[in-house]
Design a protein around this motif. Structure first.
Motif, short mmCIF file in Angstrom:
data_model
loop_
_atom_site.label_atom_id
_atom_site.label_comp_id
_atom_site.label_asym_id
_atom_site.label_seq_id
_atom_site.Cartn_x
_atom_site.Cartn_y
_atom_site.Cartn_z
N PRO A 43 -3.33 -48.63 27.68
CA PRO A 43 -3.11 -48.63 26.14
C PRO A 43 -2.06 -49.84 26.13
CG PRO A 43 -2.45 -46.72 27.90
CD PRO A 43 -3.55 -47.80 28.44
N ASP A 73 -5.47 -45.27 22.24
CA ASP A 73 -4.07 -44.76 21.64
C ASP A 73 -3.91 -45.06 20.30
OD1 ASP A 73 -3.57 -43.68 24.11
OD2 ASP A 73 -1.64 -44.80 24.37
N ASN A 74 -3.42 -44.07 19.62
CA ASN A 74 -3.26 -44.25 18.23
C ASN A 74 -4.16 -44.71 17.22
OD1 ASN A 74 -0.28 -43.71 18.84
ND2 ASN A 74 -0.17 -45.69 19.42
#
Length: 751
Positions: A182, A141-142
Motif C-alpha cells: 500500500p 488502500d483508500n
C-alpha cells in the motif's frame, strides 16, 4: 305502554372511578400472572447430548464509521459461520462457512466462501456478486478497488483489478503470484507463459508496468518481499523440482526509483561455500533493511544424516538431553543467516555453529547473537544468555550482555540504534553508537517486575510494549500502570493512575505497527507509536474490567467499567463509535455497540441463546487465609438449580492463581485439553472451587497443600458442601504433594 327500563343516576362519581380502577387492576394482575406463568416454564437439565449447540463468538471487524459489525461463530464440529449486522440490530447477513471478511467503507462487505469463491455484498442494496475460484485478494488502500488472483475458465490464473463501485475491471493473464504494497501503491506479480517466466511491477495509480526480470530457465520467481517504505523489493529465483541439480537458487533485489536489479547468485559469489545453498522453503526469512542497503536471507549447508544406530551415551555434563543433543547436532543442520550488500557486491555470514541464534537492531545495522545452550546444564527452566553484538559492516563482535534473562522474549527489545534490556529489576538502555549503558528506572521507586513471583529465579518484567519513535520515549509497565521514559534524560511520566485503585492498565494493539510481536528472527520487534496516537487501554481489577482511551492532550478517557468480563474491543476509524464483547459466568458472550462513550449500550448479538433454557450455576469471588496468615482470593462456582437446603459435592481445581476466571463463561464440552470443564461439573450438581495458590520457593508441594486445605475448609464452613464428597483436580506439580493433604484419603478423591 310504559317502558320497564330503569335509569341509573350517577350520584357518586368517585365510587364509580374507584370501581373502574379496581376492575382494571384485576385484569392487569390476571395478565401478569398469565405471562409470568408462561415465562416461568421449568428450565431443562443440561446433558452431554446438548453440548454441540454451543459456539464461541469472535468479533471480526467494525466498518470505518461503525455502521456494520462482522463476527463469526465457531462450533466444535467445524461448521463455523460469518455474520454481518448493522448497528441498529435490524439487518443481519449470514455467510455459512465463510472467512477472511472485510469492509470497504460502510457500503460493501467481502469474504471468501468454503468453495473458494469471493462474495461481494452491497450492504445498502443486499445485491451480491460471486467470483469463483479465488486464490488471494486485497483491498487497495483508500479506494474501492479489489485486487483478485483467481483461476480463469481455462484453468490458468488471472489477476483482476475490480472497482466495486463501478463494477469495472481489468484482467492480466497467466499470473502465478502477486504481492501488494500500500505504501508504494503497487503490485509485483509473476507470469508464466510457455517456457518464459517473468516478474513485473504494476503501478496502480497509472496502471504502468515495468518488467523486472525474465528467464527461459526452468525456474520460478517466489517469496516476494517489500522494503518497509515500498521503495524496493527482493525475491528468490528457484529451480523447478526437476532442475534443482542444474540451477542454484538466487536472490534478487530491485530498486524501484532507478529500476536497478542486483542478483546474488551463489555460483558467481567469491568465497561462497560450494556445499551451501540458499534456503528456498516457504519461510526463508528473506527481508530488506529499512534503508534498503542490506538484504537478509538464510542458507543451509549440506550435511550427512545422524547415524541413529550408534550406542547412546547420556552424559550429565551435556548441554542437552541425548535426544535433543542428536537433533541439534552442534547446530550444524539449522539454516544460517547471511547479509548481502547489493550496492557493494559483498556478503557476510551473521550466524554460525557457535552463535546460531540472532536478532537484528532496530536500524538493522547490528546483529545480536547468542547460543541458548552456552550456559547449560543448569537448574532453572531457561538458561541465562550471553549476548554478543556484531557490527554488520565489519563483522566484528563483542560481548554485550552476560547472564541475561530473556524469559518469553520480554526482557530485550531493539529500537533503531538502542538495545533496551531488563536486569537487576530495572530497565536499561545500551546505545550502540556511544557504547554506553544507562539505568533508566532506578530513580522511579517503582517495581517493574513481579515482586510477589513464586518462581525460583529472577522474575520477568511486566513488559515493554514499544516506544514513541519521534520523541524517543520508551513505554514500560509496572504492576498497574503505564510509564513513558524519554531517552533524552527528561522526566519520566505516568500515563495512567491504576495503583490507587489496584487496576491494571495495558495497551491494546490497534494496528500492525503497534504490535509487539513483529518477527525479528529469534525475537520480536516491539510496537511503534506516534506522539498523537490515541491509545486504547484495557483495565482489569479484582472485580471490574473495562477500557479507556489515553491521548497526550486529553489524558485518560474512561469508556467502560463493568462487573463482567469485557473483551474484543474494536473502535471505528472515522468516528467515536465502538463495539465490544461482554460476558459473565451465567451470561453467554454478547456483542454490544456504543455510538460514543456517553451513549447507551446496545446489544447487537447474543450468543448461545439456548443457554437461557437450561439451569445454570453462578460464581462469586471468595477470600480465605492460609496458615501463614496470607489473605488470598479464589472463585466459587455454584451448582445449577442450587438449593440452600441441599448438600452438594465439590470439585477443587488447583493451578496457580485462578481468581481471574470469576466472570468467564465456559461452554460445556467433552473436548477439554486438561480434562476439566467448570460448566460440565456445575450442570451435574457440583460446586467448583478455584483457590488462588501461592507457592513457597523450595517447598511448593506443602505450600500448595496449605492453600488448598485452607480454602476448602473455609467453603465447607460457609456453604452447603458435603464434606465427604470432595474431589481434587490438580495439575502435575501437586501430585507429589497430595500425600501431605490434611484430609484423609476417604474424604478426597483424586484425578
Amino acid at each position: 305502554m310504559k317502558s320497564n327500563k330503569t335509569k341509573y343516576k350517577i350520584d357518586n362519581p368517585v365510587a364509580l372511578i374507584n370501581g373502574i380502577m379496581f376492575f382494571i387492576l384485576v385484569i392487569v394482575l390476571f395478565l401478569v400472572s398469565f405471562i409470568g406463568f408462561g415465562q416461568n416454564k421449568p428450565k431443562k437439565e443440561l446433558t452431554a447430548a446438548d453440548y454441540h449447540l454451543w459456539s464461541f463468538p469472535t468479533m471480526e471487524k467494525l466498518s470505518e464509521k461503525g455502521k456494520w459489525v462482522s463476527f463469526s461463530l465457531h462450533y466444535e464440529n467445524g461448521k463455523d459461520s460469518l455474520f454481518v449486522t448493522n448497528n441498529k440490530g435490524t439487518k443481519t447477513y449470514h455467510f455459512p462457512g465463510a472467512s477472511k471478511g472485510g469492509f470497504c467503507g460502510d457500503s460493501w462487505f467481502f469474504c471468501k466462501t468454503q468453495k473458494g469463491e469471493l462474495k461481494i455484498t452491497n450492504l445498502l442494496t443486499s445485491k451480491e456478486e460471486i467470483i469463483p475460484e479465488v486464490i488471494q485478494y486485497n483491498l487497495r488502500d483508500n479506494t474501492k478497488d479489489l485486487i483478485i488472483l483467481k483461476k480463469g475458465t481455462d484453468g490458468k490464473k488471472q489477476l483482476e483489478l475490480r472497482n466495486m463501485e463501478t463494477s469495472t475491471s481489468a484482467v492480466l493473464s497467466d499470473v502465478e503470484i502477486y504481492s501488494y504494497n500500500p505504501k508504494a501503491d503497487a503490485i509485483v506479480y509473476t507470469t508464466k507463459s510457455g517456457n518464459k517466466t517473468a516478474i513485473t511491477l504494476l503501478r496502480l495509480r497509472d496502471k504502468m508496468t515495468t518488467l523486472i526480470a525474465s528467464t527461459a530457465e526452468p525456474c520460478n520467481y517466489s517469496n516476494i518481499v517489500w522494503q518497509e517504505n515500498g521503495s524496493s523489493i527482493a525475491f528468490l529465483k528457484q529451480a523447478l523440482k526437476d532442475a534443482e541439480k542444474t540451477v542454484r537458487t538466487s536472490v534478487s533485489h530491485y530498486t524501484i526509483t532507478d529500476a536497478r536489479l542486483a542478483v546474488f547468485n551463489p555460483t558467481g559469489m567469491k568465497d561462497f561455500p560450494e556445499d551451501t545453498e540458499i534456503c528456498s522453503s516457504s519461510f526463508p526469512n528473506l527481508s530488506i533493511s529499512k534503508d534498503g542497503k542490506r538484504i537478509f536471507f538464510k542458507v543451509q549447508k549440506t550435511t550427512s544424516p545422524v547415524d541413529t544406530s550408534e550406542v547412546q551415551t547420556w552424559n550429565t555434563q551435556d548441554k542437552a538431553l541425548y535426544p535433543a543433543k542428536v537433533q541439534i547436532n552442534d547446530w550444524k543442520g539449522i539454516p544460517k543467516v547471511l547479509v548481502w550488500w547489493p550496492e557493494e557486491y559483498r556478503f557476510n555470514f551473521i550466524t554460525d555453529n557457535e552463535f546460531p541464534k540472532m536478532m537484528l537492531s532496530g536500524d538493522q545495522k547490528y546483529a545480536f547473537l547468542f547460543n541458548p545452550l552456552q550456559n547449560e546444564p543448569q537448574a532453572n527452566r531457561d538458561a541465562l544468555l550471553n549476548v554478543y553484538i556484531m557490527d554488520l559492516a565489519t563483522g566484528k563482535r563483542k560481548l554485550l550482555l552476560q547472564n541475561q534473562s530473556n524469559s518469553g522474549g520480554s526482557s530485550i527489545s531493539f529500537y533503531e540504534e538502542y538495545v533496551v534490556y531488563f536486569k537487576d529489576r530495572n530497565w536499561w538502555v545500551y546505545d550502540s553508537k556511544s557504547g554506553l549503558h544507562k539505568n533508566l528506572t532506578k530513580e522511579l521507586n517503582v517495581s517493574f517486575s513481579d515482586m510477589e513471583s513464586d518462581w525460583p529465579e529472577e522474575s520477568s518484567p511486566f513488559g515493554n510494549p514499544g516506544w514513541i519513535a519521534q520523541n524517543k520515549t520508551l513505554l514500560f509497565y509496572d504492576k498497574y500502570d503505564i510509564w513513558g521514559v524519554p531517552l533524552d534524560g527528561s522526566t519520566p511520566f505516568r500515563l495512567t493512575n491504576g495503583r490507587s485503585t489496584k487496576t491494571t492498565h495495558r495497551i491494546v494493539v490497534q494496528s500492525e505497527e503497534q504490535s509487539p510481536h513483529k518477527s525479528n528472527y529469534n525475537g520480536n520487534y516491539k510496537g511503534l507509536f506516534q506522539p498523537d496516537d490515541r491509545l486504547l487501554i484495557k483495565t482489569v481489577s479484582l472485580e471490574h474490567t473495562g477500557y479507556c482511551f489515553w491521548s497526550r492532550k486529553a489524558g485518560v478517557q474512561p469508556l467502560l467499567d463493568k462487573t463482567m468480563k469485557t473483551s474484543q474491543f474494536i473502535a471505528a476509524t472515522k468516528n467515536n463509535s465502538y463495539a465490544y464483547v461482554e460476558e459473565n459466568f451465567n451470561t453467554p458472550p454478547r456483542i454490544l455497540f456504543k455510538e460514543n462513550r456517553n451513549s447507551k449500550d446496545k446489544v447487537l448479538f447474543q450468543s448461545n441463546p439456548q443457554h437461557f433454557k437450561y439451569n445454570w450455576g453462578t460464581s462469586k469471588l471468595i477470600t480465605y487465609t492460609n496458615s501463614k496468615g496470607n489473605i488470598l482470593n479464589g472463585v466459587l462456582c455454584y451448582p445449577a438449580n442450587y438449593h440452600t437446603d441441599t448438600k452438594y459435592p465439590m470439585v477443587v481445581y488447583v493451578y496457580e492463581k485462578l481468581s481471574k476466571e470469576l466472570y468467564n463463561y465456559v461452554n460445556p464440552s467433552q473436548n477439554n485439553p486438561t480434562g476439566f470443564n467448570i460448566s460440565n461439573f456445575t450442570s451435574k450438581g457440583y460446586f467448583v472451587l478455584l483457590p488462588d495458590i501461592v507457592y513457597e520457593i523450595g517447598n511448593p508441594g506443602a505450600s500448595a497443600t496449605d492453600c488448598v486445605v485452607s480454602a476448602t475448609k473455609k467453603i465447607i464452613d460457609t456453604e452447603s458442601i458435603d464434606s465427604v464428597r470432595i474431589i481434587l483436580d490438580a495439575q502435575t506439580e501437586l501430585f507429589n504433594a497430595e500425600k501431605n493433604c490434611h484430609y484423609s484419603k476417604k474424604n478426597i478423591r483424586y484425578y
